[in-house]
Design a protein around this motif. Structure first.
Motif, PDB file in Angstrom:
ATOM      1  N   SER A  36     -37.670   3.076  17.871  1.00  0.00           N
ATOM      2  CA  SER A  36     -38.830   3.835  18.339  1.00  0.00           C
ATOM      3  C   SER A  36     -39.832   3.988  17.218  1.00  0.00           C
ATOM      4  O   SER A  36     -39.459   4.189  16.062  1.00  0.00           O
ATOM      5  CB  SER A  36     -38.414   5.228  18.822  1.00  0.00           C
ATOM      6  OG  SER A  36     -37.505   5.134  19.884  1.00  0.00           O
ATOM      7  N   GLN A  88     -32.679  11.189  33.590  1.00  0.00           N
ATOM      8  CA  GLN A  88     -33.497  10.081  34.080  1.00  0.00           C
ATOM      9  C   GLN A  88     -33.608  10.088  35.600  1.00  0.00           C
ATOM     10  O   GLN A  88     -32.636  10.373  36.293  1.00  0.00           O
ATOM     11  CB  GLN A  88     -32.863   8.749  33.671  1.00  0.00           C
ATOM     12  CG  GLN A  88     -32.623   8.585  32.218  1.00  0.00           C
ATOM     13  CD  GLN A  88     -31.802   7.349  31.910  1.00  0.00           C
ATOM     14  OE1 GLN A  88     -31.098   6.818  32.754  1.00  0.00           O
ATOM     15  NE2 GLN A  88     -31.890   6.892  30.676  1.00  0.00           N
ATOM     16  N   MET A 122     -40.846   1.883  26.348  1.00  0.00           N
ATOM     17  CA  MET A 122     -41.000   3.249  26.848  1.00  0.00           C
ATOM     18  C   MET A 122     -42.143   3.922  26.115  1.00  0.00           C
ATOM     19  O   MET A 122     -42.477   3.563  24.990  1.00  0.00           O
ATOM     20  CB  MET A 122     -39.717   4.038  26.671  1.00  0.00           C
ATOM     21  CG  MET A 122     -39.378   4.425  25.269  1.00  0.00           C
ATOM     22  SD  MET A 122     -37.926   5.470  25.252  1.00  0.00           S
ATOM     23  CE  MET A 122     -38.211   6.406  23.780  1.00  0.00           C
ATOM     24  N   ARG A 141     -40.270   4.635  31.231  1.00  0.00           N
ATOM     25  CA  ARG A 141     -39.676   3.406  30.698  1.00  0.00           C
ATOM     26  C   ARG A 141     -39.758   2.345  31.787  1.00  0.00           C
ATOM     27  O   ARG A 141     -39.554   2.631  32.962  1.00  0.00           O
ATOM     28  CB  ARG A 141     -38.223   3.653  30.316  1.00  0.00           C
ATOM     29  CG  ARG A 141     -37.504   2.432  29.815  1.00  0.00           C
ATOM     30  CD  ARG A 141     -36.036   2.709  29.464  1.00  0.00           C
ATOM     31  NE  ARG A 141     -35.940   3.646  28.355  1.00  0.00           N
ATOM     32  CZ  ARG A 141     -35.368   4.841  28.446  1.00  0.00           C
ATOM     33  NH1 ARG A 141     -34.831   5.241  29.565  1.00  0.00           N
ATOM     34  NH2 ARG A 141     -35.327   5.633  27.406  1.00  0.00           N
ATOM     35  N   THR A 145     -38.584   4.162  35.124  1.00  0.00           N
ATOM     36  CA  THR A 145     -37.808   5.379  34.903  1.00  0.00           C
ATOM     37  C   THR A 145     -38.687   6.479  34.342  1.00  0.00           C
ATOM     38  O   THR A 145     -39.442   6.252  33.392  1.00  0.00           O
ATOM     39  CB  THR A 145     -36.649   5.102  33.917  1.00  0.00           C
ATOM     40  OG1 THR A 145     -35.839   4.062  34.418  1.00  0.00           O
ATOM     41  CG2 THR A 145     -35.810   6.337  33.692  1.00  0.00           C
ATOM     42  N   SER A 174     -36.967  -3.105  27.146  1.00  0.00           N
ATOM     43  CA  SER A 174     -37.496  -2.134  28.098  1.00  0.00           C
ATOM     44  C   SER A 174     -38.370  -1.139  27.332  1.00  0.00           C
ATOM     45  O   SER A 174     -37.870  -0.178  26.746  1.00  0.00           O
ATOM     46  CB  SER A 174     -36.367  -1.425  28.848  1.00  0.00           C
ATOM     47  OG  SER A 174     -35.494  -0.782  27.959  1.00  0.00           O
ATOM     48  N   SER A 192     -34.812   7.123  38.171  1.00  0.00           N
ATOM     49  CA  SER A 192     -35.175   5.704  38.158  1.00  0.00           C
ATOM     50  C   SER A 192     -35.408   5.169  39.560  1.00  0.00           C
ATOM     51  O   SER A 192     -34.728   5.573  40.508  1.00  0.00           O
ATOM     52  CB  SER A 192     -34.062   4.874  37.513  1.00  0.00           C
ATOM     53  OG  SER A 192     -33.864   5.246  36.191  1.00  0.00           O
ATOM     54  N   SER A 229     -38.564  -1.813  32.794  1.00  0.00           N
ATOM     55  CA  SER A 229     -37.747  -2.965  32.413  1.00  0.00           C
ATOM     56  C   SER A 229     -37.863  -4.036  33.492  1.00  0.00           C
ATOM     57  O   SER A 229     -38.123  -3.743  34.660  1.00  0.00           O
ATOM     58  CB  SER A 229     -36.290  -2.570  32.194  1.00  0.00           C
ATOM     59  OG  SER A 229     -35.714  -2.123  33.393  1.00  0.00           O
TER      60      SER A 229
END
Length: 176
Positions: free
Chosen positions: A173, A77, A4, A18, A55, A2, A79, A20
């Motif tokens: 990341s 979050q 981001m 983000r 998200t 996923s 979503s 997914s």
């Protein structure tokens, strides 16, 4: 996976998005289960499901120590999710011809959640992170059509105020 994208407009704070996507296929062509006096047989059952989630998040960081190599975060979050699934199952023989039933479903959901975690910077441009979901409020709506005749809808509202071990996230990341 996923991916981001985040932007840090202030020190120790980031906002981002983000995405997914998930796909699952269950194909049982012949299965049987026998427990005591109960026998269950499945000749054919296939289910294909696609799901996607977008998200928006806000993530404040709390540095641990003066080196800024380790930090705690509490990600908030928002979503939105959607998906569709198809189920085909054999229901038996009718006058020598095979009989099947099919169900098509479309779903939509929205949720708000809190996901704390820890991040460790390996270099100035790369970090690993570990997080776990602890709080969530969500709404889901699923519309189904069975055999292109019968229609139904399910709506649900749920809350989650505990450690959700199924939502443990481990990520890598890269910072530009």
């Amino acid at each position: 996976i996923s991916p981001m994208i985040a932007y840090a407009p202030w020190r120790n704070m980031a906002v981002g998005v983000r995405f997914s996507y998930g796909r699952s296929l269950l194909a049982l062509d012949n299965a049987s289960l026998s427990v005591s006096d109960v026998d269950i047989n499945v000749d054919m059952f296939h289910r294909l499901k696609h799901s996607y989630t977008g998200t928006l998040f806000w993530r404040p960081y709390i540095p641990l120590g003066h080196s800024n190599r380790f930090a705690l975060f509490a990600e908030v979050q928002l979503s939105f999710s959607g998906g569709q699934s198809r189920v085909v199952a054999k229901t038996g023989d009718v006058d020598g011809m095979l009989n099947y039933r099919g169900t098509y479903a479309r779903s939509f959901g929205a949720s708000i959640g809190l996901q704390p975690g820890i991040v460790a910077f390996i270099t100035n441009d790369a970090a690993v992170e570990l997080s776990i979901g602890v709080l969530g409020i969500g709404f889901d709506r699923t519309s189904q059509t069975k055999n292109q005749i019968d229609e139904g809808e399910i709506r649900s509202f749920d809350t989650n105020f505990k450690l959700n071990l199924l939502s443990v996230g481990f990520g890598m990341s890269f910072y530009l």
